[in-house]
Enzyme design. Structure first.
Site, PDB file in Angstrom:
ATOM      1  N   LYS A   1       0.848  -1.204   0.000  1.00 32.08           N
ATOM      2  CA  LYS A   1       0.000   0.000   0.000  1.00 32.08           C
ATOM      3  C   LYS A   1       0.879   1.247   0.000  1.00 32.08           C
ATOM      4  O   LYS A   1       1.760   1.394   0.842  1.00 32.08           O
ATOM      5  CB  LYS A   1      -0.905   0.023   1.239  1.00 32.08           C
TER       6      LYS A   1
ATOM      7  N   ASP B   1      -3.447   4.319  -1.983  1.00 33.26           N
ATOM      8  CA  ASP B   1      -4.382   4.774  -0.936  1.00 33.26           C
ATOM      9  C   ASP B   1      -4.382   6.300  -0.879  1.00 33.26           C
ATOM     10  O   ASP B   1      -3.802   6.898   0.014  1.00 33.26           O
ATOM     11  CB  ASP B   1      -3.910   4.156   0.396  1.00 33.26           C
TER      12      ASP B   1
ATOM     13  N   LYS C   1      -7.415   8.091  -1.352  1.00 33.82           N
ATOM     14  CA  LYS C   1      -8.742   8.509  -0.844  1.00 33.82           C
ATOM     15  C   LYS C   1      -9.280   9.737  -1.575  1.00 33.82           C
ATOM     16  O   LYS C   1      -9.500  10.796  -0.988  1.00 33.82           O
ATOM     17  CB  LYS C   1      -8.680   8.797   0.666  1.00 33.82           C
TER      18      LYS C   1
ATOM     19  N   ASP D   1     -13.783  14.529  -4.567  1.00 37.60           N
ATOM     20  CA  ASP D   1     -13.858  15.780  -5.329  1.00 37.60           C
ATOM     21  C   ASP D   1     -15.108  15.687  -6.207  1.00 37.60           C
ATOM     22  O   ASP D   1     -15.905  14.753  -6.062  1.00 37.60           O
ATOM     23  CB  ASP D   1     -12.569  15.938  -6.164  1.00 37.60           C
ATOM     24  N   ILE D   2     -15.269  16.602  -7.135  1.00 42.19           N
ATOM     25  CA  ILE D   2     -16.420  16.506  -8.034  1.00 42.19           C
ATOM     26  C   ILE D   2     -16.234  15.282  -8.937  1.00 42.19           C
ATOM     27  O   ILE D   2     -15.103  14.818  -9.156  1.00 42.19           O
ATOM     28  CB  ILE D   2     -16.618  17.797  -8.868  1.00 42.19           C
TER      29      ILE D   2
ATOM     30  N   THR E   1     -11.839   5.906  10.860  1.00 43.65           N
ATOM     31  CA  THR E   1     -11.908   5.368  12.226  1.00 43.65           C
ATOM     32  C   THR E   1     -11.362   6.361  13.255  1.00 43.65           C
ATOM     33  O   THR E   1     -11.530   6.165  14.453  1.00 43.65           O
ATOM     34  CB  THR E   1     -11.145   4.034  12.348  1.00 43.65           C
TER      35      THR E   1
ATOM     36  N   ARG F   1       3.277  -1.554  10.738  1.00 45.25           N
ATOM     37  CA  ARG F   1       4.419  -1.713  11.638  1.00 45.25           C
ATOM     38  C   ARG F   1       4.738  -3.129  12.102  1.00 45.25           C
ATOM     39  O   ARG F   1       5.927  -3.430  12.278  1.00 45.25           O
ATOM     40  CB  ARG F   1       4.242  -0.757  12.826  1.00 45.25           C
TER      41      ARG F   1
HETATM   42  O1  C5P Z   1       1.318   0.245  11.183  1.00 40.98           O
HETATM   43  P1  C5P Z   1      -0.129  -0.109  11.066  1.00 40.98           P
HETATM   44  O2  C5P Z   1      -0.390  -1.578  10.889  1.00 40.98           O
HETATM   45  O3  C5P Z   1      -0.945   0.495  12.182  1.00 40.98           O
HETATM   46  O4  C5P Z   1      -0.564   0.602   9.702  1.00 40.98           O
HETATM   47  C1  C5P Z   1      -1.885   0.582   9.274  1.00 40.98           C
HETATM   48  C2  C5P Z   1      -2.045   1.311   7.977  1.00 40.98           C
HETATM   49  O5  C5P Z   1      -3.419   1.395   7.684  1.00 40.98           O
HETATM   50  C3  C5P Z   1      -1.520   2.744   7.986  1.00 40.98           C
HETATM   51  O6  C5P Z   1      -1.104   3.056   6.651  1.00 40.98           O
HETATM   52  C4  C5P Z   1      -2.742   3.552   8.348  1.00 40.98           C
HETATM   53  O7  C5P Z   1      -2.710   4.859   7.847  1.00 40.98           O
HETATM   54  C5  C5P Z   1      -3.848   2.749   7.665  1.00 40.98           C
HETATM   55  N1  C5P Z   1      -5.174   2.918   8.258  1.00 40.98           N
HETATM   56  C6  C5P Z   1      -5.442   2.610   9.581  1.00 40.98           C
HETATM   57  N2  C5P Z   1      -6.697   2.764  10.085  1.00 40.98           N
HETATM   58  C7  C5P Z   1      -7.665   3.233   9.290  1.00 40.98           C
HETATM   59  C8  C5P Z   1      -7.422   3.543   7.963  1.00 40.98           C
HETATM   60  C9  C5P Z   1      -6.133   3.371   7.470  1.00 40.98           C
HETATM   61  O8  C5P Z   1      -4.575   2.179  10.310  1.00 40.98           O
HETATM   62  N3  C5P Z   1      -8.873   3.341   9.770  1.00 40.98           N
END
Ligand code: C5P
Length: 231
Positions: free
Chosen positions: A33, A60, A62, A65-66, A119, A210
């Site tokens: 991603k 990713d 997101k 826009d129009i 979230t 991570r």
């Molecule tokens: O390091 P980690 O596993 O927390 O990374 C999760 C990825 O998913 C990050 O790129 C984060 O921005 C994305 N993400 C998230 N929660 C969301 C939407 C996207 O953790 N609700």
């Protein structure tokens, strides 16, 4: 083709650290991603490089826009050869319809999924924006709107996956971040599920950052996750 549902989030500030990880993984073991930070720093050429290396890339960005602008942006993303991209369902039916129609006319058709309610937003936040109801009600509503507008799926919390799967049927993609192996640190994620539990709840793909990117041995961490999923 790759049987793993894992999409590794390349959350790095520069090309060197991103490529150091990419070179240790393999396109047969995961997808990747690319989000706003890396894309804004490194641009389309970096995405094309990952695609040329053999990775399925989820771009990713997101879009919101129009309709004409989002459709054109989706077309531009498809030109990079990405496997999946996303937009905000709150951009409305016409925006989603127009984007789907633009992608449907292409030989290479990437998957298009929607973000419903971020979230990071709680009940107070969404009321302040002007939404009625709870975040959960809005997630279900916007996911149904995305599905009836022809999108392939949504990004959602693993805690929302079971309810969405029950409503949306088997073919709608549920892409879930907020996933942590039982032995991994939570980092800043609060409500998490293990990879196996998230799949059991109905997820189609797992976005994992991570636990892989910050692991001492990222390849082994990824293999361990895949093994926990029997892939
Ligand atoms: O390091 P980690 O596993 O927390 O990374 C999760 C990825 O998913 C990050 O790129 C984060 O921005 C994305 N993400 C998230 N929660 C969301 C939407 C996207 O953790 N609700």
């Amino acid at each position: 083709m790759n049987a793993s549902p894992v999409i590794v989030a390349l959350d790095f500030p520069d090309r060197e650290s991103a490529m150091a990880l990419v070179d240790r993984l393999h396109p047969s073991l995961c997808r990747l991603k690319v989000g706003k930070e890396l894309f804004t720093r490194l641009g389309p050429a970096f995405v094309e490089k990952l695609v040329a290396t053999g990775y399925d890339v989820f771009l990713d960005l997101k879009f919101h826009d129009i309709p004409n602008t989002v459709a054109a942006a989706c077309d531009a993303a498809a030109d990079l050869g990405v496997w999946m991209m996303n937009l905000h369902a709150s951009g409305g039916r016409k925006m989603m319809d127009t984007a789907c129609a633009r992608l449907a006319g292409r030989a290479h058709q990437p998957k298009l999924i929607a973000v419903t309610i971020l979230t990071s937003l709680g009940e107070k936040d969404i009321r302040e924006i002007g939404f009625q109801g709870t975040p959960e009600e809005n997630v279900l509503h916007l996911a149904a709107l995305a599905q009836s507008s022809g999108l392939d799926g949504v990004v959602c919390s693993p805690l929302e996956a079971a309810a969405l799967r029950a409503r949306a049927g088997d073919d709608f993609l549920l892409v879930t971040p907020g996933v942590r192996p039982a032995t991994a640190a939570l980092d800043d994620q609060k409500r998490v599920m293990t990879p196996a539990d998230a799949m059991q709840a109905g997820a189609s793909y797992l976005v994992i950052g991570r636990p892989v990117t910050a692991a001492q041995d990222p390849l082994q961490a990824l293999k361990d996750i895949n093994a926990s999923l029997q892939v």
